[in-house]
Design a protein around this motif. Structure first.
Motif, PDB file in Angstrom:
ATOM      1  N   LEU A 254      84.756   7.031  75.224  1.00 46.28           N
ATOM      2  CA  LEU A 254      84.075   8.236  75.692  1.00 46.28           C
ATOM      3  C   LEU A 254      82.725   8.362  75.001  1.00 46.28           C
ATOM      4  O   LEU A 254      82.625   8.154  73.789  1.00 46.28           O
ATOM      5  CB  LEU A 254      84.946   9.458  75.377  1.00 46.28           C
ATOM      6  CG  LEU A 254      84.398  10.851  75.692  1.00 46.28           C
ATOM      7  CD1 LEU A 254      84.261  11.051  77.201  1.00 46.28           C
ATOM      8  CD2 LEU A 254      85.309  11.920  75.100  1.00 46.28           C
ATOM      9  N   LEU A 255      81.686   8.674  75.772  1.00 41.22           N
ATOM     10  CA  LEU A 255      80.372   9.007  75.222  1.00 41.22           C
ATOM     11  C   LEU A 255      79.913  10.299  75.875  1.00 41.22           C
ATOM     12  O   LEU A 255      79.714  10.340  77.090  1.00 41.22           O
ATOM     13  CB  LEU A 255      79.335   7.920  75.512  1.00 41.22           C
ATOM     14  CG  LEU A 255      79.476   6.575  74.820  1.00 41.22           C
ATOM     15  CD1 LEU A 255      80.076   5.564  75.790  1.00 41.22           C
ATOM     16  CD2 LEU A 255      78.101   6.077  74.370  1.00 41.22           C
ATOM     17  N   VAL A 256      79.742  11.353  75.079  1.00 44.14           N
ATOM     18  CA  VAL A 256      79.325  12.645  75.628  1.00 44.14           C
ATOM     19  C   VAL A 256      78.032  13.087  74.947  1.00 44.14           C
ATOM     20  O   VAL A 256      77.981  13.204  73.726  1.00 44.14           O
ATOM     21  CB  VAL A 256      80.407  13.726  75.426  1.00 44.14           C
ATOM     22  CG1 VAL A 256      80.007  14.991  76.187  1.00 44.14           C
ATOM     23  CG2 VAL A 256      81.762  13.241  75.900  1.00 44.14           C
ATOM     24  N   THR A 257      77.017  13.342  75.747  1.00 43.48           N
ATOM     25  CA  THR A 257      75.679  13.714  75.266  1.00 43.48           C
ATOM     26  C   THR A 257      75.256  12.835  74.094  1.00 43.48           C
ATOM     27  O   THR A 257      74.660  13.293  73.133  1.00 43.48           O
ATOM     28  CB  THR A 257      75.609  15.215  74.878  1.00 43.48           C
ATOM     29  OG1 THR A 257      76.576  15.503  73.855  1.00 43.48           O
ATOM     30  CG2 THR A 257      75.886  16.088  76.082  1.00 43.48           C
ATOM     31  N   THR A 258      75.562  11.569  74.214  1.00 41.76           N
ATOM     32  CA  THR A 258      75.265  10.584  73.178  1.00 41.76           C
ATOM     33  C   THR A 258      74.295   9.519  73.666  1.00 41.76           C
ATOM     34  O   THR A 258      73.513   8.980  72.888  1.00 41.76           O
ATOM     35  CB  THR A 258      76.570   9.904  72.696  1.00 41.76           C
ATOM     36  OG1 THR A 258      77.385  10.858  72.026  1.00 41.76           O
ATOM     37  CG2 THR A 258      76.306   8.738  71.779  1.00 41.76           C
ATOM     38  N   ILE A 259      74.328   9.218  74.961  1.00 43.27           N
ATOM     39  CA  ILE A 259      73.570   8.080  75.477  1.00 43.27           C
ATOM     40  C   ILE A 259      72.069   8.249  75.246  1.00 43.27           C
ATOM     41  O   ILE A 259      71.347   7.257  75.088  1.00 43.27           O
ATOM     42  CB  ILE A 259      73.896   7.853  76.978  1.00 43.27           C
ATOM     43  CG1 ILE A 259      73.581   6.409  77.370  1.00 43.27           C
ATOM     44  CG2 ILE A 259      73.204   8.853  77.870  1.00 43.27           C
ATOM     45  CD1 ILE A 259      74.473   5.384  76.712  1.00 43.27           C
TER      46      ILE A 259
END
Length: 209
Positions: free
Chosen positions: A98-103
């Motif tokens: 999971l990547l949330v507001t990370t990219i």
């Protein structure tokens, strides 16, 4: 994920956003809940303070910020310090990444997706949540990013750019959801979650190998 200083210095401000914008946060959680499998072994890359990993049932969290990881640990997450471009996990370790507001904070999107593919089981899924650069909220964030310690060094991306990068990394089937149709500070109830993208500022993508 090398821009660590703002997250070390403003941990309380970061974590407080979710309480100050509860309905926006709940809307984003609801969108991601449609994509994150209910079972399996999961990792959040860029876990922050664990605001998404904990309620979504993700067991492991990785982040370069020690102070962020301390908060995530308090929320029951098994934490690991590291960066998205060089994940300290063996091949095929996880069912979900999971990547949330990370990219927008990673140094190399292509390498991040390559590493995510490497640590996933062949039947696993990568789930991404982000603010589309071309959306109403994304445009305001870009206009004001010099005023925000977190977003000052961020590189906002569009859904089309992420789709191309995911395809290049070998991800095949993609599923999209969207939410957040108003400015987060003006939302007074949870926003609807719809399929697709192009209208909501927050986009969720589930990508499988």
């Amino acid at each position: 994920m090398s821009t660590v200083a703002p997250f070390e210095e403003h941990t309380d401000r970061y974590d407080g956003w979710f309480e100050d914008h509860e309905h926006a946060y709940r809307s984003e959680l609801a969108a991601l809940d449609r994509l994150v499998p209910a079972t399996g072994h999961g990792v959040e890359i860029g876990v922050g303070t664990g605001r998404f990993a904990a309620p979504l049932g993700i067991q492991v969290g990785l982040d370069p910020s020690r102070k962020m990881l301390e908060r995530a640990r308090e929320r029951g997450i098994d934490v690991v310090q590291g960066v998205a471009e060089a994940l300290p996990f063996a091949n095929g370790t996880f069912d979900t990444a999971l990547l949330v507001t990370t990219i927008c904070f990673v140094d190399d999107v292509a390498q991040t997706f390559s590493e995510a593919a490497r640590i996933l089981d062949p039947d696993g899924a990568l789930v991404i949540g982000f603010i589309d650069a071309n959306s109403p909220v994304g445009r305001i964030y870009r206009e004001k990013q010099e005023q925000n310690p977190f977003y000052r060094d961020a590189t906002f991306v569009t859904t089309a750019e992420l789709v191309e990068a995911l395809r290049t990394a070998g991800f095949g089937d993609l599923t999209f959801v969207q939410t957040i149709y108003e400015w987060p500070g003006e939302i007074d109830e949870p926003e609807p979650v719809e399929s697709g993208y192009g209208e909501g500022s927050f986009v969720g993508i589930e990508a499988t190998l």
